[in-house]
Design an enzyme around this catalytic site. Sequence first.
Site, PDB file in Angstrom:
ATOM      1  N   CYS A  75      -6.290 -18.483  -8.296  1.00 32.88           N
ATOM      2  CA  CYS A  75      -6.774 -19.685  -7.615  1.00 32.88           C
ATOM      3  C   CYS A  75      -5.666 -20.181  -6.707  1.00 32.88           C
ATOM      4  O   CYS A  75      -4.514 -20.225  -7.115  1.00 32.88           O
ATOM      5  CB  CYS A  75      -7.063 -20.809  -8.607  1.00 32.88           C
ATOM      6  SG  CYS A  75      -8.661 -20.681  -9.379  1.00 32.88           S
ATOM      7  N   ASN A 121     -12.780   7.952   9.661  1.00 32.55           N
ATOM      8  CA  ASN A 121     -11.508   7.382  10.087  1.00 32.55           C
ATOM      9  C   ASN A 121     -11.760   6.059  10.816  1.00 32.55           C
ATOM     10  O   ASN A 121     -12.684   5.954  11.629  1.00 32.55           O
ATOM     11  CB  ASN A 121     -10.792   8.383  11.003  1.00 32.55           C
ATOM     12  CG  ASN A 121      -9.372   7.947  11.272  1.00 32.55           C
ATOM     13  OD1 ASN A 121      -9.139   6.995  12.007  1.00 32.55           O
ATOM     14  ND2 ASN A 121      -8.430   8.634  10.655  1.00 32.55           N
ATOM     15  N   HIS A 131       1.064   0.201   7.479  1.00 38.45           N
ATOM     16  CA  HIS A 131       2.495  -0.129   7.398  1.00 38.45           C
ATOM     17  C   HIS A 131       3.335   1.122   7.181  1.00 38.45           C
ATOM     18  O   HIS A 131       4.525   1.129   7.437  1.00 38.45           O
ATOM     19  CB  HIS A 131       2.746  -1.130   6.259  1.00 38.45           C
ATOM     20  CG  HIS A 131       2.516  -0.525   4.899  1.00 38.45           C
ATOM     21  ND1 HIS A 131       1.272  -0.456   4.326  1.00 38.45           N
ATOM     22  CD2 HIS A 131       3.357   0.074   4.031  1.00 38.45           C
ATOM     23  CE1 HIS A 131       1.368   0.138   3.151  1.00 38.45           C
ATOM     24  NE2 HIS A 131       2.625   0.476   2.949  1.00 38.45           N
ATOM     25  N   TYR A 161      -4.780  -7.891   9.621  1.00 36.38           N
ATOM     26  CA  TYR A 161      -4.830  -8.326   8.235  1.00 36.38           C
ATOM     27  C   TYR A 161      -3.606  -7.898   7.439  1.00 36.38           C
ATOM     28  O   TYR A 161      -3.707  -7.385   6.325  1.00 36.38           O
ATOM     29  CB  TYR A 161      -6.121  -7.846   7.556  1.00 36.38           C
ATOM     30  CG  TYR A 161      -6.653  -8.921   6.637  1.00 36.38           C
ATOM     31  CD1 TYR A 161      -5.770  -9.805   6.026  1.00 36.38           C
ATOM     32  CD2 TYR A 161      -7.995  -9.100   6.414  1.00 36.38           C
ATOM     33  CE1 TYR A 161      -6.210 -10.807   5.222  1.00 36.38           C
ATOM     34  CE2 TYR A 161      -8.464 -10.095   5.594  1.00 36.38           C
ATOM     35  CZ  TYR A 161      -7.560 -10.958   4.998  1.00 36.38           C
ATOM     36  OH  TYR A 161      -8.011 -11.954   4.197  1.00 36.38           O
ATOM     37  N   GLN A 205      -7.619  -3.026   7.171  1.00 35.62           N
ATOM     38  CA  GLN A 205      -6.668  -2.989   6.053  1.00 35.62           C
ATOM     39  C   GLN A 205      -6.426  -1.564   5.582  1.00 35.62           C
ATOM     40  O   GLN A 205      -6.383  -1.299   4.382  1.00 35.62           O
ATOM     41  CB  GLN A 205      -7.121  -3.881   4.903  1.00 35.62           C
ATOM     42  CG  GLN A 205      -6.641  -5.309   5.081  1.00 35.62           C
ATOM     43  CD  GLN A 205      -6.525  -6.070   3.782  1.00 35.62           C
ATOM     44  OE1 GLN A 205      -5.742  -5.725   2.909  1.00 35.62           O
ATOM     45  NE2 GLN A 205      -7.309  -7.105   3.654  1.00 35.62           N
ATOM     46  N   GLU A 216     -13.680   4.063   5.706  1.00 33.09           N
ATOM     47  CA  GLU A 216     -12.680   4.514   4.724  1.00 33.09           C
ATOM     48  C   GLU A 216     -12.735   6.040   4.703  1.00 33.09           C
ATOM     49  O   GLU A 216     -13.807   6.619   4.514  1.00 33.09           O
ATOM     50  CB  GLU A 216     -13.013   3.902   3.351  1.00 33.09           C
ATOM     51  CG  GLU A 216     -12.330   4.544   2.156  1.00 33.09           C
ATOM     52  CD  GLU A 216     -10.806   4.486   2.181  1.00 33.09           C
ATOM     53  OE1 GLU A 216     -10.242   3.402   2.180  1.00 33.09           O
ATOM     54  OE2 GLU A 216     -10.180   5.585   2.208  1.00 33.09           O
ATOM     55  N   GLY A 275      -7.506  -3.753   0.387  1.00 26.78           N
ATOM     56  CA  GLY A 275      -8.584  -3.715   1.378  1.00 26.78           C
ATOM     57  C   GLY A 275      -9.958  -3.691   0.731  1.00 26.78           C
ATOM     58  O   GLY A 275     -10.947  -4.148   1.325  1.00 26.78           O
TER      59      GLY A 275
HETATM   60  P1  NAD Z   1      -4.079   1.334  -0.273  1.00 28.02           P
HETATM   61  O1  NAD Z   1      -3.042   2.305   0.120  1.00 28.02           O
HETATM   62  O2  NAD Z   1      -4.461   1.160  -1.690  1.00 28.02           O
HETATM   63  O3  NAD Z   1      -5.405   1.638   0.546  1.00 28.02           O
HETATM   64  C1  NAD Z   1      -5.423   1.953   1.909  1.00 28.02           C
HETATM   65  C2  NAD Z   1      -6.733   2.656   2.191  1.00 28.02           C
HETATM   66  O4  NAD Z   1      -6.826   2.939   3.577  1.00 28.02           O
HETATM   67  C3  NAD Z   1      -6.857   3.981   1.449  1.00 28.02           C
HETATM   68  O5  NAD Z   1      -8.036   3.953   0.707  1.00 28.02           O
HETATM   69  C4  NAD Z   1      -6.871   5.017   2.549  1.00 28.02           C
HETATM   70  O6  NAD Z   1      -7.677   6.119   2.238  1.00 28.02           O
HETATM   71  C5  NAD Z   1      -7.426   4.243   3.718  1.00 28.02           C
HETATM   72  N1  NAD Z   1      -7.021   4.744   5.027  1.00 28.02           N
HETATM   73  C6  NAD Z   1      -5.781   5.063   5.465  1.00 28.02           C
HETATM   74  N2  NAD Z   1      -5.811   5.419   6.744  1.00 28.02           N
HETATM   75  C7  NAD Z   1      -7.088   5.320   7.146  1.00 28.02           C
HETATM   76  C8  NAD Z   1      -7.735   5.522   8.386  1.00 28.02           C
HETATM   77  N3  NAD Z   1      -7.054   5.868   9.467  1.00 28.02           N
HETATM   78  N4  NAD Z   1      -9.064   5.317   8.436  1.00 28.02           N
HETATM   79  C9  NAD Z   1      -9.782   4.939   7.353  1.00 28.02           C
HETATM   80  N5  NAD Z   1      -9.211   4.748   6.149  1.00 28.02           N
HETATM   81  C10 NAD Z   1      -7.876   4.913   6.056  1.00 28.02           C
HETATM   82  O7  NAD Z   1      -3.577  -0.049   0.366  1.00 28.02           O
HETATM   83  P2  NAD Z   1      -4.093  -1.542   0.098  1.00 28.02           P
HETATM   84  O8  NAD Z   1      -3.452  -2.052  -1.139  1.00 28.02           O
HETATM   85  O9  NAD Z   1      -5.549  -1.618   0.219  1.00 28.02           O
HETATM   86  O10 NAD Z   1      -3.401  -2.285   1.323  1.00 28.02           O
HETATM   87  C11 NAD Z   1      -3.859  -2.014   2.641  1.00 28.02           C
HETATM   88  C12 NAD Z   1      -2.925  -2.574   3.669  1.00 28.02           C
HETATM   89  O11 NAD Z   1      -2.954  -4.000   3.639  1.00 28.02           O
HETATM   90  C13 NAD Z   1      -1.478  -2.185   3.444  1.00 28.02           C
HETATM   91  O12 NAD Z   1      -0.823  -1.992   4.684  1.00 28.02           O
HETATM   92  C14 NAD Z   1      -0.920  -3.368   2.764  1.00 28.02           C
HETATM   93  O13 NAD Z   1       0.479  -3.467   2.916  1.00 28.02           O
HETATM   94  C15 NAD Z   1      -1.637  -4.492   3.458  1.00 28.02           C
HETATM   95  N6  NAD Z   1      -1.718  -5.676   2.607  1.00 28.02           N
HETATM   96  C16 NAD Z   1      -2.372  -6.738   3.053  1.00 28.02           C
HETATM   97  C17 NAD Z   1      -2.434  -7.879   2.277  1.00 28.02           C
HETATM   98  C18 NAD Z   1      -3.143  -9.072   2.732  1.00 28.02           C
HETATM   99  O14 NAD Z   1      -3.006 -10.124   2.165  1.00 28.02           O
HETATM  100  N7  NAD Z   1      -3.937  -8.979   3.741  1.00 28.02           N
HETATM  101  C19 NAD Z   1      -1.844  -7.936   1.043  1.00 28.02           C
HETATM  102  C20 NAD Z   1      -1.220  -6.820   0.597  1.00 28.02           C
HETATM  103  C21 NAD Z   1      -1.188  -5.698   1.365  1.00 28.02           C
END
Ligand code: NAD
Length: 598
Positions: free
Chosen positions: A444, A275, A300, A355, A296, A229, A211
């Site tokens: 890329c 939040n 999940h 996303y 993001q 965040e 994210g």
């Molecule tokens: P991460 O766990 O590293 O980060 C998630 C962030 O969300 C953390 O910093 C956490 O503090 C914050 N958070 C959690 N709940 C919250 C809330 N209610 N309000 C505000 N902040 C909150 O995860 P990541 O690697 O950044 O992945 C984020 C999500 O995106 C996951 O569900 C992941 O599976 C999904 N994802 C998306 C893609 C894509 O291509 N779009 C790719 C991989 C993963």
Amino acid sequence: MKKAVGGSQSGDRAFPLPDLDHGMAEQDRQKGAAEPSEVWQTYQGASTGTEIECEGWRQEAALRVLNNNLDPEVAEKPEELIVYGGTGRAARSWDDYDVIVEELRELGDEETLLVQSGRAVGRFETHERAPRVLIANSNLVGKWDNWEQFHELEAKGLIMYGQMTAGSWAYIGTQGILQGTYETLAELARQEFQSDLTGRLVATGGLGGMGGAQPLAVTMNGGVCLAAEVDERRIDRRVEGGYCMEKATDFDEALSQAREAAQAGEPYSVGVKMNAADFLDALLDREIVPDVVTDQTSAHDELEGYYPSGYSVDEADELRERDPEKYREESLATMERHVDAILELQERGAVAFEYGNNIRGQVETAFDRADAFDFPGFVPAYIRPMFCRGKGPFRWLALSGNPADIHRTDEAIRELFPEKERLLRWLDLADEHIEFQGLPSRVCWLGYETDADGLTERTRFAVRINDLVAEGEIEAPIAVTRDHLDAGSVASPNRETEAMKDGSDAIADWPILNALLNTAAGADIVSVHDGGGVGIGNAIHTNNHVVLDGSDLAEAKARNVFTTDPGMGVIRHADAGYQDAIDAAKESDVAVPLRDQR
Ligand code: NAD
């Protein structure tokens, strides 16, 4: 580090078992709660340079990418073995990490190491062209394929959540997803606003490993990003890394700065500590409708990824320990409010999309709310046309640790694809904005599209890199890999395969065939995972690595893997009836047997 002398040969220790006799609760060990291993503390990232400590470069590459995943600069919580994406881990426990390192150091050129959910479980004699490492993470049999069963097995120390690139050792930091996020937003802006994002306000949540790419991807497209965040440290990290311009603790102040920047048409990004559900409600209360709304946070995983409203990070972490059931309830209740706010903003005119964190699926399942899916996922909306042409996030790492090696590969792309304006614009932006994390690397989006010699984009580029290594223009081998989110490598009905034309969203034969094909084609690491991105039971997906060390063998492997792997994307989408894929198959002469027989 020195090259190991006289490493063991096949059969010395075919089934390595970690030493588990430390009197520690298995659950603690499993969750990486133990003190980080001394071996990891010594490495703190991948070794660099041209000296190797393994038997050959393929094994050395596996060791370096594993350690790169756990580099404190790269991983989100490396001291807990967590790389990104909630609890996506690189090894099951610190004992397991130590054993994997030892096994890789000893692994022969004609051996294959088997890794089951972050644990080295076997080593067999195979042959030189076979993968050196085969990985399976988090996979469960259908009826048992859910978080509840997973957590029970995880507590017994039997399984690990590998996310996508965490357990397959292919994570390259936030830049890994940056181009995908950039391309997604560029496509959104093209479709919705017939321009870029200049003057547009994007409201989102979550500045974690993936994210965290959002603010930079928005500003690269000319827009303004306002991101909520809960964890201030994550905002700091993104600001320090150049991914986000500013941090704010006051919502109204952040909002007014963001709106000013949007009105002035200036790119701007700010992470606000709050939040994400409360954040969207605050926008609704003030009758502000952003141009785009998405999210993001790690929705999940309602227990270990998403934070419920009304708690600080520390308070929520304490609640999770003390009363996981209550945490789960509160977390899901916040998610429902979060989805309601997205739906309401969509109703009021914002472009809304999910996303890839399965927040819609979570709310649908927990509250029987089919309307959670009333806003689209990003793949059908913006990415699928590229998947139809076998195009996806190809990435590579300089095992030397020398940034000049990546800059040389950038030049190679410019030489090979001078006509691809969008690709070259991306390279310029990457050069300007990206600070390398850990091993210098690049991503890329490249696809199938063949040249006059029948070589795909990915093959042409990989063969060129291999030549550059052979000619000494690049100091050490390059490891090429990709995201699991790729054209032919995923079944994920709430994400990559959402709303497939023929209804084949949940059919996992495709990624399994993809992994088998990658093995047959001779990739050096092949992995199959369950639950990446969207949570256990919601996806099956695969990855590969090929080590380009300048040898003829590497070239042969590259020619096979980088034809078959993106080719899976073409045939998978052609089979589902997408005209773009059928055209791509015709243009690039991809065999589609049913069509060919007719
Ligand atoms: P991460 O766990 O590293 O980060 C998630 C962030 O969300 C953390 O910093 C956490 O503090 C914050 N958070 C959690 N709940 C919250 C809330 N209610 N309000 C505000 N902040 C909150 O995860 P990541 O690697 O950044 O992945 C984020 C999500 O995106 C996951 O569900 C992941 O599976 C999904 N994802 C998306 C893609 C894509 O291509 N779009 C790719 C991989 C993963």
